[in-house]
Design a protein around this motif. Structure first.
Motif, short mmCIF file in Angstrom:
data_model
loop_
_atom_site.label_atom_id
_atom_site.label_comp_id
_atom_site.label_asym_id
_atom_site.label_seq_id
_atom_site.Cartn_x
_atom_site.Cartn_y
_atom_site.Cartn_z
N ASP A 491 -33.30 -31.45 21.67
CA ASP A 491 -33.01 -30.92 20.34
C ASP A 491 -31.53 -30.62 20.17
OD1 ASP A 491 -35.72 -30.95 19.58
OD2 ASP A 491 -36.08 -29.02 20.53
N LEU A 492 -30.92 -30.04 21.20
CA LEU A 492 -29.49 -29.71 21.12
C LEU A 492 -28.63 -30.95 21.00
CD1 LEU A 492 -27.33 -27.51 21.20
CD2 LEU A 492 -27.33 -27.70 23.70
N ALA A 493 -28.95 -31.99 21.79
CA ALA A 493 -28.17 -33.23 21.74
C ALA A 493 -28.28 -33.89 20.36
CB ALA A 493 -28.66 -34.20 22.82
N VAL A 494 -29.50 -33.94 19.83
CA VAL A 494 -29.70 -34.54 18.51
C VAL A 494 -28.99 -33.72 17.44
CG1 VAL A 494 -31.44 -35.07 16.77
CG2 VAL A 494 -31.87 -35.63 19.16
N LEU A 495 -29.08 -32.40 17.55
CA LEU A 495 -28.48 -31.53 16.54
C LEU A 495 -26.95 -31.66 16.54
CD1 LEU A 495 -29.31 -29.44 14.42
CD2 LEU A 495 -29.05 -27.68 16.17
N ILE A 496 -26.35 -31.68 17.73
CA ILE A 496 -24.89 -31.82 17.81
C ILE A 496 -24.42 -33.16 17.26
CG2 ILE A 496 -22.95 -32.03 19.41
CD1 ILE A 496 -24.33 -29.95 21.17
N ALA A 497 -25.09 -34.22 17.71
CA ALA A 497 -24.70 -35.56 17.24
C ALA A 497 -24.88 -35.70 15.74
CB ALA A 497 -25.52 -36.62 17.98
N GLY A 498 -26.01 -35.20 15.24
CA GLY A 498 -26.27 -35.28 13.80
C GLY A 498 -25.29 -34.47 12.99
N THR A 499 -24.92 -33.28 13.49
CA THR A 499 -23.98 -32.43 12.77
C THR A 499 -22.59 -33.05 12.73
OG1 THR A 499 -25.21 -30.44 13.43
CG2 THR A 499 -22.94 -30.13 12.68
N VAL A 500 -22.14 -33.61 13.85
CA VAL A 500 -20.84 -34.26 13.89
C VAL A 500 -20.79 -35.44 12.93
CG1 VAL A 500 -19.27 -35.63 15.34
CG2 VAL A 500 -20.31 -33.52 16.24
N LEU A 501 -21.85 -36.25 12.95
CA LEU A 501 -21.90 -37.39 12.04
C LEU A 501 -21.94 -36.94 10.59
CD1 LEU A 501 -22.14 -40.44 11.63
CD2 LEU A 501 -24.63 -40.19 11.78
N TRP A 502 -22.76 -35.91 10.32
CA TRP A 502 -22.84 -35.39 8.95
C TRP A 502 -21.48 -34.88 8.49
CZ3 TRP A 502 -21.75 -30.37 7.41
CH2 TRP A 502 -21.98 -30.10 6.05
N GLY A 503 -20.83 -34.04 9.31
CA GLY A 503 -19.55 -33.48 8.91
C GLY A 503 -18.48 -34.55 8.71
#
Length: 528
Positions: A491-503
């Motif tokens: 969950d943490l890996a997906v959340l970090i990657a998704g947040t970076v891409l989103w931002g």
């Protein structure tokens, strides 16, 4: 560092920053509290009963003091201060407090007596054991409303002086009280420990802290009863519409819990989702609204109508833009976020998935919640509480069959969609009223910037959701049996990657579309 002094007089921007930081920290404490509750009680009987126990105290406070003591009192004290009659304002404070101690105290006593009848009526889906526990917790929580009211009045004294630091700290102490109560007393009192901690937090934070610093500012409470006091009459005039009417902003949670009581676990899961959603909403809407209120009131009282309209429109445009962007990330990455935060103890993976669904649907309406907070305070600052509350009451009544129909058609998830529809109607109605009264023109909103943010929100949200779906599958495929499919590391890996891409995608799209928002935010935060 001077900004952190309790007596520091803030500007609109510095006050917004302080209150945004406060609400963010308060949201973190609230999140820890909810994680603790979820770990201990999951979506079981205790969690449902505890979440439902707040309804009667909230209703009593709402219908007796309008649920907004600080908002109406800021308007009154601002007028006294601008007219040079500050001593009269201090006397009126004592009169109002004394009067409402008697009125609200009497209502709380009646609430203690009639709590069983209320619980059986409003939460008619509860079985006998859950209803009995809810009554017990309700009786513990009721006295906290006295502390909230008095704290709101004392807090208004500081807000008029544009001193926001105490307002920033008080909710932190309140949330900390619930956490400490649970940690220290749960072995002896079970879920009741959370209610005891909540009342202790309300006394120490919203009440005691505001009372101490209001006294330091020269405000001394004296028990006075005077039915002819001008300040009391003005407060009643401003508060009566808030007492007589009901806004969907408040009634939304009441309506949801009423229908959700027929579905086991729905109240707790939807409350977890709503409180997680409330954290960014509070940062955007409540902080900006609370910070702007004294400045709106001052502009209106001085007759500076154009500056008033411009300030309100600019505030709405900013929070709507930020709300749209935040909502896209929240909706796209809700599942790994909820799973990361809550899974464990009695809160299962299936519970997290269901809760994430509610969270994603609630998030869609974030920019409406943000905008309505500013629009409502524009009316309050002008001394008009009747118009927004009359509109809110009509919208609430109209929305009731919508909630009922969506619950019948789609179950508990339908309530989340009905909530979005209701708050959209509420926001558009209040904005339309301000426009028709020539107070804040709809044409003055920055539609171009809002349009750029809509484009960036949709595109970045889709990109974040795509990375969530793809990366989650890749991690599971690569690590196989060595890592559980729903571990916190995944969950943490997906959340970090998704947040970076989103931002990254949101900023890139905003820049390409010609938006000034990235540069403005970087400059305001001292990063550019």
């Amino acid at each position: 560092m001077r900004m952190l002094r309790p007596s520091h007089a803030h500007s609109v921007f510095s006050a917004t920053l302080v209150l945004m930081a406060s609400t963010l920290l308060s949201g973190i404490f609230g999140l820890l509290r909810n994680m603790y509750i979820a770990w201990l009680f999951g979506k079981g009987m205790e969690a449902d009963a505890f979440m439902a126990a707040f309804q009667l105290p909230d209703m009593i406070a709402y219908f007796l003091v309008g649920g907004a003591a600080s908002i109406t009192f800021v308007t009154i004290l601002t007028r006294y201060r601008d007219a040079g009659h500050e001593e009269e304002g201090k006397r009126s404070l004592s009169v109002i407090l004394t009067t409402m101690y008697l009125v609200l105290g009497g209502a709380i006593v009646l609430g203690e007596i009639f709590a069983p009848y209320y619980v059986r009526w409003w939460f008619n889906g509860f079985d006998a054991k859950k209803a009995e526990l809810c009554v017990h917790l309700t009786r513990i929580l009721l006295p906290a409303q006295l502390f909230f009211f008095a704290g709101g009045v004392f807090g208004a004294v500081l807000l008029v002086r544009k001193q926001f630091n105490v307002q920033a700290v008080a909710p932190l102490i309140y949330n900390l009280g619930t956490i400490v109560g649970g940690l220290l007393l749960v072995k002896h009192f079970g879920v009741s420990s959370l209610a005891i901690g909540t009342v202790a937090g309300a006394f120490c934070g919203p009440f005691l802290l505001n009372a101490v610093f209001a006294r330091r500012a020269g405000t001394h409470y004296r028990p006075i009863l005077d039915w002819q006091d001008k300040g009391l009459r003005e407060w009643v005039r401003l508060s009566l519409p808030l007492m007589a009417g009901v806004s969907l902003v408040t009634a939304d949670s009441w309506i949801i819990t009423h229908f959700a009581s027929s579905t086991n676990g729905a109240i707790s899961l939807m409350t977890y989702a709503k409180r997680l959603f409330t954290a960014p909403m509070a940062v955007l809407a409540q902080a900006a609204g609370a910070a702007s209120m004294p400045f709106f009131a001052s502009l209106w009282s001085k007759g500076r109508r154009f500056e008033f309209a411009t300030a309100v429109a600019d505030s709405v445009s900013r929070v709507a833009c930020l709300g749209l962007l935040a909502a896209s990330a929240m909706a796209a990455l809700g599942e790994p976020l909820v799973s990361l935060l809550f899974t464990g103890g009695r809160f299962s993976v299936a519970d997290a998935r269901e809760c994430a669904g509610y969270f994603a649907v609630f998030s869609i309406s974030l920019f409406f919640w943000s905008a309505q907070a500013i629009y409502s305070r524009a009316f309050y600052a002008a001394g008009n509480t009747f118009a927004p509350m009359a509109a809110g009451t009509v919208i609430t009544v109209i929305s009731l069959p919508v909630y009922a129909a969506f619950y019948r058609w789609y179950g508990a998830m339908g309530l989340a969609f009905a909530s979005d529809i209701g708050i959209a109607l509420q926001t558009l109605t209040i904005a339309g009223l301000l426009h028709r009264r020539h107070m804040v023109s709809l044409a003055s909103l920055d539609y171009r910037e809002i349009g750029r943010c809509v484009l960036a929100a949709v595109a970045s949200g889709v990109a974040a959701w795509a990375i969530f779906s793809w990366l989650g599958g890749m991690i599971i495929h690569a690590w196989g049996t060595h890592l559980p499919a729903h571990s916190r590391w995944t969950d943490l890996a997906v959340l970090i990657a998704g947040t970076v891409l989103w931002g990254g995608s949101a900023v890139w799209i905003l820049q390409k579309a010609g938006s000034a928002l990235p540069k403005v935010m970087m400059k305001r935060l001292g990063l550019a």
